[in-house]
Design a protein around this motif. Structure first.
Motif, PDB file in Angstrom:
ATOM      1  N   GLY A   1       0.732  -1.255   0.026  1.00 31.73           N
ATOM      2  CA  GLY A   1       0.006   0.061   0.102  1.00 31.73           C
ATOM      3  C   GLY A   1       1.145   1.544   0.120  1.00 31.73           C
ATOM      4  N   ILE A   2       1.993   1.435   0.774  1.00 28.74           N
ATOM      5  CA  ILE A   2       2.933   2.716   0.758  1.00 28.74           C
ATOM      6  C   ILE A   2       3.373   2.734  -0.758  1.00 28.74           C
ATOM      7  CG2 ILE A   2       4.830   0.954   1.319  1.00 28.74           C
ATOM      8  CD1 ILE A   2       5.500   3.638   3.163  1.00 28.74           C
ATOM      9  N   ILE A   3       3.751   1.767  -1.593  1.00 30.75           N
ATOM     10  CA  ILE A   3       4.245   1.898  -2.888  1.00 30.75           C
ATOM     11  C   ILE A   3       3.048   2.714  -3.624  1.00 30.75           C
ATOM     12  CG2 ILE A   3       4.948   0.968  -4.888  1.00 30.75           C
ATOM     13  CD1 ILE A   3       7.021   0.876  -2.456  1.00 30.75           C
ATOM     14  N   THR A   4       1.795   2.094  -3.619  1.00 32.26           N
ATOM     15  CA  THR A   4       0.594   2.452  -4.358  1.00 32.26           C
ATOM     16  C   THR A   4       0.392   4.027  -4.093  1.00 32.26           C
ATOM     17  OG1 THR A   4      -0.360   0.365  -4.445  1.00 32.26           O
ATOM     18  CG2 THR A   4      -1.574   2.216  -4.793  1.00 32.26           C
ATOM     19  N   GLY A   5       0.595   4.424  -2.556  1.00 35.08           N
ATOM     20  CA  GLY A   5       0.395   5.589  -2.015  1.00 35.08           C
ATOM     21  C   GLY A   5       1.333   6.692  -2.588  1.00 35.08           C
ATOM     22  N   ILE A   6       2.867   6.137  -2.738  1.00 31.38           N
ATOM     23  CA  ILE A   6       3.508   7.146  -3.033  1.00 31.38           C
ATOM     24  C   ILE A   6       3.319   7.517  -4.350  1.00 31.38           C
ATOM     25  CG2 ILE A   6       6.084   7.332  -3.450  1.00 31.38           C
ATOM     26  CD1 ILE A   6       6.471   5.926  -0.827  1.00 31.38           C
ATOM     27  N   ALA A   7       3.282   6.469  -5.268  1.00 26.07           N
ATOM     28  CA  ALA A   7       3.066   6.510  -6.726  1.00 26.07           C
ATOM     29  C   ALA A   7       1.829   7.482  -6.916  1.00 26.07           C
ATOM     30  CB  ALA A   7       2.844   5.030  -7.242  1.00 26.07           C
ATOM     31  N   LEU A   8       0.518   7.184  -6.354  1.00 27.43           N
ATOM     32  CA  LEU A   8      -0.501   8.127  -6.740  1.00 27.43           C
ATOM     33  C   LEU A   8      -0.086   9.569  -6.399  1.00 27.43           C
ATOM     34  CD1 LEU A   8      -3.250   5.443  -5.315  1.00 27.43           C
ATOM     35  CD2 LEU A   8      -2.839   6.549  -7.569  1.00 27.43           C
ATOM     36  N   LEU A   9       0.418   9.690  -4.985  1.00 23.07           N
ATOM     37  CA  LEU A   9       0.647  11.098  -4.566  1.00 23.07           C
ATOM     38  C   LEU A   9       1.587  11.963  -5.669  1.00 23.07           C
ATOM     39  CD1 LEU A   9       0.572  13.292  -2.381  1.00 23.07           C
ATOM     40  CD2 LEU A   9       2.477  12.173  -1.426  1.00 23.07           C
ATOM     41  N   SER A  10       2.667  11.032  -6.273  1.00 29.64           N
ATOM     42  CA  SER A  10       3.564  11.669  -7.249  1.00 29.64           C
ATOM     43  C   SER A  10       2.870  12.034  -8.240  1.00 29.64           C
ATOM     44  CB  SER A  10       4.699  10.609  -7.501  1.00 29.64           C
ATOM     45  OG  SER A  10       5.397  10.276  -6.494  1.00 29.64           O
ATOM     46  N   ALA A  11       1.944  11.014  -8.826  1.00 26.76           N
ATOM     47  CA  ALA A  11       1.331  11.333 -10.123  1.00 26.76           C
ATOM     48  C   ALA A  11       0.268  12.466 -10.002  1.00 26.76           C
ATOM     49  CB  ALA A  11       0.256  10.134 -10.519  1.00 26.76           C
ATOM     50  N   PHE A  12      -0.388  12.786  -8.797  1.00 26.74           N
ATOM     51  CA  PHE A  12      -1.505  13.695  -8.515  1.00 26.74           C
ATOM     52  C   PHE A  12      -0.686  15.201  -8.496  1.00 26.74           C
ATOM     53  CE2 PHE A  12      -4.170  10.660  -6.189  1.00 26.74           C
ATOM     54  CZ  PHE A  12      -4.934  10.516  -7.271  1.00 26.74           C
ATOM     55  N   LYS A  13       0.719  15.191  -8.032  1.00 29.01           N
ATOM     56  CA  LYS A  13       1.459  16.502  -7.905  1.00 29.01           C
ATOM     57  C   LYS A  13       1.887  16.682  -9.423  1.00 29.01           C
ATOM     58  CE  LYS A  13       1.600  17.243  -3.271  1.00 29.01           C
ATOM     59  NZ  LYS A  13       0.945  18.299  -2.889  1.00 29.01           N
ATOM     60  N   THR A  14       2.391  15.769 -10.031  1.00 34.31           N
ATOM     61  CA  THR A  14       2.962  16.006 -11.388  1.00 34.31           C
ATOM     62  C   THR A  14       1.649  16.546 -12.467  1.00 34.31           C
ATOM     63  OG1 THR A  14       4.319  14.108 -11.221  1.00 34.31           O
ATOM     64  CG2 THR A  14       3.751  14.786 -13.645  1.00 34.31           C
ATOM     65  N   LEU A  15       0.691  16.373 -12.060  1.00 38.21           N
ATOM     66  CA  LEU A  15      -0.670  16.642 -12.746  1.00 38.21           C
ATOM     67  C   LEU A  15      -1.424  17.962 -12.057  1.00 38.21           C
ATOM     68  CD1 LEU A  15      -2.405  13.245 -13.579  1.00 38.21           C
ATOM     69  CD2 LEU A  15      -1.234  14.745 -15.179  1.00 38.21           C
ATOM     70  N   GLY A  16      -0.828  18.308 -11.070  1.00 41.56           N
ATOM     71  CA  GLY A  16      -1.328  19.598 -10.326  1.00 41.56           C
ATOM     72  C   GLY A  16      -2.480  19.364  -9.603  1.00 41.56           C
ATOM     73  N   ILE A  17      -2.720  18.199  -9.115  1.00 43.32           N
ATOM     74  CA  ILE A  17      -4.171  17.769  -8.523  1.00 43.32           C
ATOM     75  C   ILE A  17      -3.861  17.909  -7.042  1.00 43.32           C
ATOM     76  CG2 ILE A  17      -5.994  16.211  -8.140  1.00 43.32           C
ATOM     77  CD1 ILE A  17      -5.286  15.029 -11.035  1.00 43.32           C
ATOM     78  N   GLU A  18      -4.632  18.657  -6.453  1.00 46.56           N
ATOM     79  CA  GLU A  18      -4.154  18.658  -4.815  1.00 46.56           C
ATOM     80  C   GLU A  18      -4.990  17.554  -4.150  1.00 46.56           C
ATOM     81  OE1 GLU A  18      -2.533  20.681  -2.993  1.00 46.56           O
ATOM     82  OE2 GLU A  18      -1.652  21.428  -4.854  1.00 46.56           O
ATOM     83  N   PRO A  19      -4.457  16.966  -3.301  1.00 46.79           N
ATOM     84  CA  PRO A  19      -4.992  16.012  -2.486  1.00 46.79           C
ATOM     85  C   PRO A  19      -6.328  16.215  -1.615  1.00 46.79           C
ATOM     86  CG  PRO A  19      -2.756  15.860  -1.966  1.00 46.79           C
ATOM     87  CD  PRO A  19      -3.250  17.145  -2.642  1.00 46.79           C
TER      88      PRO A  19
END
Length: 268
Positions: free
Chosen positions: A113-131
């Motif tokens: 889960g931690i890998i999925t979480g880091i990957a998703l957070l990186s993708a959202f930050k790259t796309l400029g999507i705020e959590p």
């Protein structure tokens, strides 16, 4: 002739395993009704429903419950749609890259889960999507799709294609065939997959931690409560609620699919 009855040693081992697994859960249920405000006195000092009233009078608890239910419901609907479409596309057709696509569909549930979480957070930050709410739903849908896909494709593989061909030969169009032939055959597997997906989404915390931003789902609320010993009775009640909300759909999914070849949630 060999006796069909298990030996006393085997029975003892089985019951010991059950006690080992479920004793901590039973303790939480017991503490939720404990009159002692410290929450962890054993044996319990008495029986009370007071903490349930206190819990459901708190706005932060109700907001966390509402958010978790909303996220789980939307993520489950997305997973049921995408998982069913993916299963329909892959269950019978053979084409180059099919196994790779199947592996990529199942991969999110296999990754930590931690890998999925880091990957998703990186993708959202790259796309400029705020959590926030949207990112939590997307994060949960990534592993919920796998649960629905596993259940539905197992049922597809047991559905005779001759039924579909007979329906088409008798003049039914694609929608009628889906409505009267395919959907009734998929209904229990689809329902079981949806129930499992909802349960997993409702109590998910690792991926949620990376994608929630300032939002607080019920599991995140529980995690934050560890630093507040005065709220232990309320925490016990909420923990019991989470266990019930996740346990009942899992039991329901088990009974819906127990007589089938594909075990509900086998991908997990």
């Amino acid at each position: 002739m060999h006796s069909e009855k298990a030996s006393w040693g085997l029975k003892l081992a089985a019951w010991g395993g059950l006690v080992f697994l479920h004793f901590p859960i039973a303790i939480i249920f017991l503490y939720a009704f404990n009159t002692e405000s410290s929450g962890f006195s054993f044996p319990p000092q008495g029986f009370t429903l007071k903490w349930f009233g206190v819990t459901f009078a708190r706005a932060d608890v109700l907001e966390a419950i509402k958010l978790s239910l909303e996220v789980a419901a939307i993520a489950t609907l997305i997973a049921m749609l995408l998982g069913t479409l993916a299963a329909a596309a892959l269950y019978r057709r053979h084409f180059f890259g099919k196994e790779s696509i199947s592996m990529m569909l199942i991969l999110p549930i296999a990754l930590p889960g931690i890998i999925t979480g880091i990957a998703l957070l990186s993708a959202f930050k790259t796309l400029g999507i705020e959590p926030g709410l949207l990112t939590i739903i997307i994060g949960h849908a990534t592993f919920c799709v796998v649960i629905v896909y596993n259940n539905v494709i197992a049922r597809f593989r047991r559905t005779s294609h001759s039924l579909i061909e007979a329906s088409m030969d008798l003049g039914a169009d694609g929608w009628q065939t889906f409505r009267y032939i395919i959907l009734p055959n998929l209904s229990s597997a689809l329902l079981a997959g949806g129930m499992l997906a909802f349960a997993l989404s409702f109590d998910e915390i690792i991926v949620t931690t990376f994608t929630a931003g300032h939002e607080k789902t019920l599991p995140i609320w529980l995690l934050n409560q560890l630093a507040r010993p005065r709220d232990v009775p309320v925490t016990n009640v909420v923990a019991m609620l989470v266990m019930l909300v996740t346990m009942l759909p899992i039991l329901g999914a088990y009974y819906l699919t127990k007589d089938s070849e594909g075990v509900a949630g086998s991908g997990k």
